[in-house]
Design a protein around this motif. Structure first.
Motif, mmCIF file in Angstrom:
data_model
loop_
_atom_site.group_PDB
_atom_site.id
_atom_site.type_symbol
_atom_site.label_atom_id
_atom_site.label_comp_id
_atom_site.label_asym_id
_atom_site.label_seq_id
_atom_site.Cartn_x
_atom_site.Cartn_y
_atom_site.Cartn_z
ATOM 1 N N UNK A 98 9.173 2.343 -4.873
ATOM 2 C CA UNK A 98 8.315 3.236 -5.644
ATOM 3 C C UNK A 98 8.914 3.578 -7.002
ATOM 4 N N UNK A 99 8.065 3.663 -8.004
ATOM 5 C CA UNK A 99 8.514 4.082 -9.336
ATOM 6 C C UNK A 99 9.031 5.513 -9.333
ATOM 7 N N UNK A 100 8.696 6.288 -8.312
ATOM 8 C CA UNK A 100 9.132 7.681 -8.236
ATOM 9 C C UNK A 100 10.646 7.812 -8.021
ATOM 10 N N UNK A 101 11.324 6.708 -7.739
ATOM 11 C CA UNK A 101 12.771 6.770 -7.610
ATOM 12 C C UNK A 101 13.471 6.924 -8.964
ATOM 13 N N UNK A 102 12.739 6.809 -10.062
ATOM 14 C CA UNK A 102 13.340 6.959 -11.392
ATOM 15 C C UNK A 102 13.619 8.426 -11.652
ATOM 16 N N UNK A 103 14.779 8.870 -11.229
ATOM 17 C CA UNK A 103 15.106 10.289 -11.276
ATOM 18 C C UNK A 103 16.613 10.448 -11.143
ATOM 19 N N UNK A 104 17.196 11.338 -11.941
ATOM 20 C CA UNK A 104 18.634 11.515 -11.923
ATOM 21 C C UNK A 104 19.172 11.971 -10.586
ATOM 22 N N UNK A 157 0.828 -1.204 0.000
ATOM 23 C CA UNK A 157 0.000 0.000 0.000
ATOM 24 C C UNK A 157 0.864 1.256 0.000
ATOM 25 N N UNK A 158 1.913 1.260 0.809
ATOM 26 C CA UNK A 158 2.788 2.429 0.883
ATOM 27 C C UNK A 158 3.460 2.711 -0.460
ATOM 28 N N UNK A 159 3.993 1.671 -1.080
ATOM 29 C CA UNK A 159 4.711 1.848 -2.347
ATOM 30 C C UNK A 159 3.757 2.294 -3.457
ATOM 31 N N UNK A 160 2.598 1.684 -3.527
ATOM 32 C CA UNK A 160 1.645 2.016 -4.590
ATOM 33 C C UNK A 160 1.114 3.427 -4.414
ATOM 34 N N UNK A 161 0.795 3.805 -3.179
ATOM 35 C CA UNK A 161 0.297 5.168 -2.932
ATOM 36 C C UNK A 161 1.362 6.202 -3.292
ATOM 37 N N UNK A 162 2.604 5.972 -2.897
ATOM 38 C CA UNK A 162 3.664 6.916 -3.241
ATOM 39 C C UNK A 162 3.862 6.990 -4.750
ATOM 40 N N UNK A 202 9.628 2.732 -16.388
ATOM 41 C CA UNK A 202 9.955 2.172 -15.078
ATOM 42 C C UNK A 202 8.813 1.285 -14.606
ATOM 43 N N UNK A 203 9.123 0.052 -14.247
ATOM 44 C CA UNK A 203 8.098 -0.896 -13.809
ATOM 45 C C UNK A 203 8.598 -1.649 -12.584
ATOM 46 N N UNK A 204 7.657 -2.127 -11.758
ATOM 47 C CA UNK A 204 8.005 -2.637 -10.439
ATOM 48 C C UNK A 204 7.216 -3.897 -10.117
ATOM 49 N N UNK A 205 7.824 -4.761 -9.318
ATOM 50 C CA UNK A 205 7.119 -5.912 -8.751
ATOM 51 C C UNK A 205 7.129 -5.775 -7.228
ATOM 52 N N UNK A 232 7.300 9.412 -14.032
ATOM 53 C CA UNK A 232 7.609 8.187 -13.298
ATOM 54 C C UNK A 232 6.513 7.814 -12.300
ATOM 55 N N UNK A 233 5.334 8.418 -12.455
ATOM 56 C CA UNK A 233 4.220 8.048 -11.574
ATOM 57 C C UNK A 233 3.522 6.796 -12.111
ATOM 58 N N UNK A 234 2.873 6.087 -11.210
ATOM 59 C CA UNK A 234 2.207 4.823 -11.551
ATOM 60 C C UNK A 234 0.931 5.074 -12.347
#
Length: 446
Positions: free
Chosen positions: A379-385, A248-253, A351-354, A263-265
């Motif tokens: 979180x997919x939001x980590x895709x950032x320089x 829940x935490x990862x998906x919400x973020x 960016x994709x996540x399991x 890079x948002x879901x």
């Protein structure tokens, strides 16, 4: 930084000449320029944010009139969520990185007195075409100068006040340094993008930053190599063994931290055996943040008894849509291979996540998904320089060659071969009798 209304060809010629000078400057000279830019922007903060506020006022009115998307307005706001502070910190972070120019990556002794080196060097002239995102100017200027590349920037009219204010400060700062002012140019002439895209004899790489329509237009209308992505269609696969609270935490973020970001879901894939055990917890957490769920039949049925949810029936188009808002498509899959197939078929290779407690499942997913970023329980939001430690980025690439993912200094470098000899000629070497054989002896890097 030259704020220029010169013709595109004159701007490109000036950038090419400046790139030859910039590529030969010392690391100290390039770093001094970044220090000067940082100091200038810091001193001009109030003026620049006031200019940005004027852009925002016009943009919000345009959005209210249906002429501009809300996601573009969100990207325009330079004072939002510490964006100004992040922009300034990025300049210093880039300055303090190791010099990327002239690094030796290969040394080979072809023969006694004949040694080959491969060294890193700048690409040349970058063309950055962007919408909103006024911080792009500072990001690009920092990365281009540090990497020895010249850059031509063309911004959208929605951020005119902001980028003119920033450009004037950078131009004044560069006047005090060894970096040629023409090495970083902001073209203010209107309707010149088609002309810029035709200048492949001067411009070496195009980097679009903006909407899907902009990126697709650039890719379809130039012979210049393009670095970028048309969509940020990021997916998360929720596997049955994932921890409910963590999921829940990862998906919400991933969905709500900054919905307008690339890079948002956008798509949540749920294993069928997790519909009753994990999805309700995730859905409640999303609902608390105002997220609308567009569900396939199975996931919608699993959520019928969960209160306070906004559920709509998903269409096929929803699974190929970058919403850039608080809308999430939810699809049921039976297995990891089905999830991987969906992502590789419908995703944008961003960016994709399991989410899983199984290392075996995670490693299989990360090996099989064909994306520039593949994550396990993050979180997919980590895709950032910046978050990757690159200082900042020129953009995120889904290309299959040169550079992939967030592109920092390394992605703005190519290489050249240097051969140092003593008068040797190639005719004396070969594998036949009477010819001299190459040593091909690998040497340690200096």
């Amino acid at each position: 930084m030259s704020l220029t209304n010169a013709s595109p060809v004159d701007a490109a010629k000036a950038a090419k000449s400046a790139s030859h000078v910039l590529a030969t400057l010392s690391a100290d000279a390039r770093n001094d320029a970044l220090t000067a830019i940082y100091a200038g922007l810091t001193a001009a903060r109030d003026d620049i944010l006031a200019a940005n506020a004027r852009d925002l006022e016009l943009a919000r009115q345009a959005a209210a009139d249906g002429k501009l998307s809300q996601s573009l307005v969100a990207r325009l706001d330079l004072g939002k969520k510490g964006k100004w502070e992040d922009m300034l910190k990025g300049i210093l972070d880039v300055r303090d990185l190791e010099d990327p120019v002239g690094r030796v990556t290969l040394r080979t002794r072809l023969d006694d007195g004949l040694e080959l080196e491969r060294v890193t060097c700048p690409i040349g002239v970058l063309l950055i075409i962007f919408e909103a995102r006024p911080e792009v100017i500072a990001n690009i200027a920092a990365l281009a100068i540090k990497s020895g590349n010249a850059a031509i920037l063309k911004g959208g009219k929605e951020s005119t006040e902001s980028f003119v204010a920033i450009s004037r400060v950078i131009s004044a700062a560069l006047d005090k340094t060894q970096v040629p002012n023409a090495a970083i140019q902001l073209v203010t002439t209107r309707d010149v993008i088609p002309e810029l895209l035709a200048l492949d004899q001067y411009i070496d790489l195009a980097i679009p930053r903006g909407s899907n329509d902009l990126v697709r237009y650039i890719k379809n209308n130039t012979r210049i190599p393009v670095l970028g992505h048309a969509d940020g269609l990021c997916a998360i696969y929720l596997e049955e063994s994932a921890d409910p609270s963590m999921a829940a935490d990862v998906i919400v973020d991933s969905k709500t931290n900054y919905p307008a970001a690339c890079n948002s879901l956008e798509t949540l894939l749920v294993q069928d055996t997790a519909l009753s055990t994990l999805l309700p917890t995730v859905a409640r957490a999303l609902a608390a943040k105002g997220v609308e769920l567009r569900c396939d039949a199975a996931s919608k049925a699993a959520l019928q008894d969960v209160s306070n949810l906004t559920l709509l029936d998903a269409t096929e188009a929803d699974f190929t849509t970058e919403f850039l808002s608080l809308t999430l498509a939810v699809k049921t899959v039976s297995s990891l291979p089905e999830a991987v197939t969906h992502i590789n078929t419908h995703g944008s290779h961003h960016t994709d996540c399991i989410l899983t407690s199984s290392k075996e499942q995670a490693e299989q997913f990360m090996a099989a998904v064909d994306s520039s970023g593949v994550y396990w329980n993050a979180s997919t939001r980590f895709a950032d320089g910046t978050r990757y430690g690159f200082g900042t980025e020129v953009g995120i690439s889904t290309n299959k060659i040169h550079s992939r993912g967030p592109v920092g200094l390394e992605g703005l470098m190519i290489y050249k071969y240097k051969l140092r000899g003593q008068g040797q000629v190639s005719a004396v070497y070969g594998e036949v009798e009477g010819k001299k054989r190459y040593l091909h002896q690998r040497l340690p890097l200096k």
